[in-house]
Design a protein around this motif. Structure first.
Motif, PDB file in Angstrom:
ATOM      1  N   ILE A   1       2.531  -2.370   4.229  1.00  0.00           N
ATOM      2  CA  ILE A   1       2.447  -0.908   4.312  1.00  0.00           C
ATOM      3  C   ILE A   1       3.569  -0.466   5.246  1.00  0.00           C
ATOM      4  CG2 ILE A   1       0.771  -0.903   6.240  1.00  0.00           C
ATOM      5  CD1 ILE A   1      -0.429   1.661   5.037  1.00  0.00           C
ATOM      6  N   SER A   2       4.240   0.612   4.894  1.00  0.00           N
ATOM      7  CA  SER A   2       5.352   1.087   5.733  1.00  0.00           C
ATOM      8  C   SER A   2       4.796   1.720   7.013  1.00  0.00           C
ATOM      9  CB  SER A   2       6.188   2.115   4.968  1.00  0.00           C
ATOM     10  OG  SER A   2       5.433   3.305   4.773  1.00  0.00           O
ATOM     11  N   LYS A   3       5.635   1.800   8.038  1.00  0.00           N
ATOM     12  CA  LYS A   3       5.200   2.376   9.313  1.00  0.00           C
ATOM     13  C   LYS A   3       4.780   3.837   9.137  1.00  0.00           C
ATOM     14  CE  LYS A   3       4.337   1.904  13.646  1.00  0.00           C
ATOM     15  NZ  LYS A   3       5.210   2.276  14.753  1.00  0.00           N
ATOM     16  N   SER A   4       5.516   4.578   8.326  1.00  0.00           N
ATOM     17  CA  SER A   4       5.196   5.997   8.116  1.00  0.00           C
ATOM     18  C   SER A   4       3.860   6.150   7.387  1.00  0.00           C
ATOM     19  CB  SER A   4       6.315   6.689   7.328  1.00  0.00           C
ATOM     20  OG  SER A   4       6.520   6.048   6.084  1.00  0.00           O
ATOM     21  N   ASN A   5       3.622   5.315   6.364  1.00  0.00           N
ATOM     22  CA  ASN A   5       2.343   5.380   5.641  1.00  0.00           C
ATOM     23  C   ASN A   5       1.187   4.918   6.533  1.00  0.00           C
ATOM     24  OD1 ASN A   5       3.264   6.443   3.240  1.00  0.00           O
ATOM     25  ND2 ASN A   5       3.639   4.446   2.304  1.00  0.00           N
TER      26      ASN A   5
ATOM     27  N   ALA B   1       0.838  -1.203   0.000  1.00  0.00           N
ATOM     28  CA  ALA B   1       0.000   0.000   0.000  1.00  0.00           C
ATOM     29  C   ALA B   1       0.873   1.254   0.000  1.00  0.00           C
ATOM     30  CB  ALA B   1      -0.914  -0.002   1.225  1.00  0.00           C
ATOM     31  N   SER B   2       0.535   2.198  -0.898  1.00  0.00           N
ATOM     32  CA  SER B   2       1.273   3.458  -0.980  1.00  0.00           C
ATOM     33  C   SER B   2       0.365   4.518  -1.586  1.00  0.00           C
ATOM     34  CB  SER B   2       2.527   3.274  -1.837  1.00  0.00           C
ATOM     35  OG  SER B   2       2.143   2.971  -3.174  1.00  0.00           O
ATOM     36  N   SER B   3       0.879   5.729  -1.692  1.00  0.00           N
ATOM     37  CA  SER B   3       0.074   6.812  -2.262  1.00  0.00           C
ATOM     38  C   SER B   3      -0.281   6.533  -3.722  1.00  0.00           C
ATOM     39  CB  SER B   3       0.830   8.142  -2.156  1.00  0.00           C
ATOM     40  OG  SER B   3       2.088   8.043  -2.797  1.00  0.00           O
ATOM     41  N   SER B   4       0.565   5.762  -4.423  1.00  0.00           N
ATOM     42  CA  SER B   4       0.326   5.479  -5.839  1.00  0.00           C
ATOM     43  C   SER B   4      -0.930   4.630  -6.061  1.00  0.00           C
ATOM     44  CB  SER B   4       1.537   4.768  -6.460  1.00  0.00           C
ATOM     45  OG  SER B   4       1.753   3.528  -5.822  1.00  0.00           O
TER      46      SER B   4
END
Length: 365
Positions: A282-286, A247-250
């Motif tokens: 999903i990354s911790k920051s996201n 999962a990301s902004s893209s």
């Protein structure tokens, strides 16, 4: 609580605090006894009983187990647990007198068993017909568990209660699960699935559960029960989550898909994102960005509700709110009914157990 905490609580509002000698001597003033009972709510007859309180393992989970996941249980939580321990002992006696058998119908498992595999087995035996209405689904799940001799209770705390219990639920051997009624039925549903995990492991616990917060400090049992609860509720959607790209902004963090899964599983969206975090999808920051977004939406909704309340108040419109009623377990109701028909309980005792008025007794027997 220790002696100093106890004396401080019963001395609240007094100019001259109550001393240790005032309450731990051979005699005690009735006024002090009444202050003590405001804390424990046992009735004055309890303190006058010459018989010493039970300290057996059968009497309380606090004698059976020393450490709990929530190691800061408040007095409100302890009182709730004791209330249901007493009910459990009472129901056990009633069952024996009524020739009822609460024999376990599901085998016990251990944390060495795969929680995903056990969840899929449990779904086949216990998962009810899906209902989009969360309360209706919770009610159906409670009924399904009753068919396997698992008794589920809700406890409801009024808004003006001084010390609310800092727990979400607990499991008491051999077959009792207790849930706290929440504004969010999805949280309560997850708690029930989690406590079902404890039942399957036959491991008692009293806890505050928040699966929507990443927590590395959970015990092996708690992780097992969380995993079990997720797979039990997610069903086949767990496979789809496994195949998702990161999962990301893209890909807009898969918001649309997560919302769809939430609607079809009653897992909250934030708990689903927490699952993605566990899986490294999903990354911790996201994840933190997504969590902050949900928290902001919740905050705005709460503010809107408060504005609506204030507006109604300014217009002189009184808001009427009925006290919520717990969802009854069919197993509990049938136990009380059988006890009445067998002559074990009289009408007054039935009303007391079911917490109903005498005029409503006809609906239950």
């Amino acid at each position: 609580m220790d002696v100093q905490d106890f004396l401080q609580k019963i001395s609240s509002g007094l100019k001259n605090p109550i001393t240790k000698e005032d309450v731990f001597g051979k005699e005690i003033q009735v006024s002090y006894l009444k202050r003590i009972d405001k804390i424990f709510e046992k009735g004055l007859h309890y303190y006058l009983d010459p018989k010493a309180p039970e300290k057996s393992k059968e009497a309380s989970v606090f004698f059976r187990k020393q450490n709990f996941q929530n190691d800061e249980l408040n007095l409100g939580a302890i009182k709730i647990v004791n209330q249901f321990e007493e009910l459990k002992l009472s129901l056990s006696a009633i069952a024996k007198l009524s020739d009822l058998d609460f024999k376990r119908q599901i085998k016990k498992y251990s944390i060495s068993d795969n929680p995903r595999e056990i969840a899929l087995k449990a779904r086949k035996a216990l998962y009810p017909r899906f209902d989009k209405n969360r309360r209706n689904f919770l009610k159906a799940l409670i009924s399904s568990l009753a068919t396997k001799n698992i008794m589920v209770f809700e406890f409801i705390e009024t808004w003006n209660k001084k010390e609310k219990a800092n727990i979400d639920g607990f499991y008491l051997k051999p077959n009792m699960i207790v849930l706290k009624r929440h504004q969010s039925f999805s949280r309560e549903i997850f708690t029930l699935a989690h406590e079902l995990g404890h039942y399957l492991l036959d491991e008692e616990e009293i806890e505050e559960i928040n699966y929507s917060v990443y927590n590395k400090n959970l015990s092996a049992i708690e992780r097992w029960c969380n995993d079990f609860a997720f797979f039990f509720l997610a069903g086949n959607y767990s496979k789809t989550l496994d195949s998702l790209e990161k999962a990301s902004s893209s890909n807009d963090y898969h918001h649309d898909f997560i919302e769809k899964v939430s609607q079809h599983t009653h897992l909250s969206q934030l708990s689903l994102f927490t699952r993605l975090l566990y899986q490294g999808k999903i990354s911790k920051s996201n994840y933190n960005l997504v969590r902050e977004e949900f928290e902001e939406i919740f905050r705005q909704r709460q503010e809107e509700k408060e504005r609506e309340k204030e507006l109604l108040k300014e217009q002189g419109i009184k808001q009427r709110g009925s006290v919520a009623k717990p969802i009854p377990s069919p197993l509990f109701l049938s136990t009380i009914q059988t006890a009445y028909y067998e002559g074990v309980l009289n009408e007054y005792e039935v009303c007391k157990k079911l917490n109903i008025k005498p005029e409503k007794l006809d609906k239950y027997i």
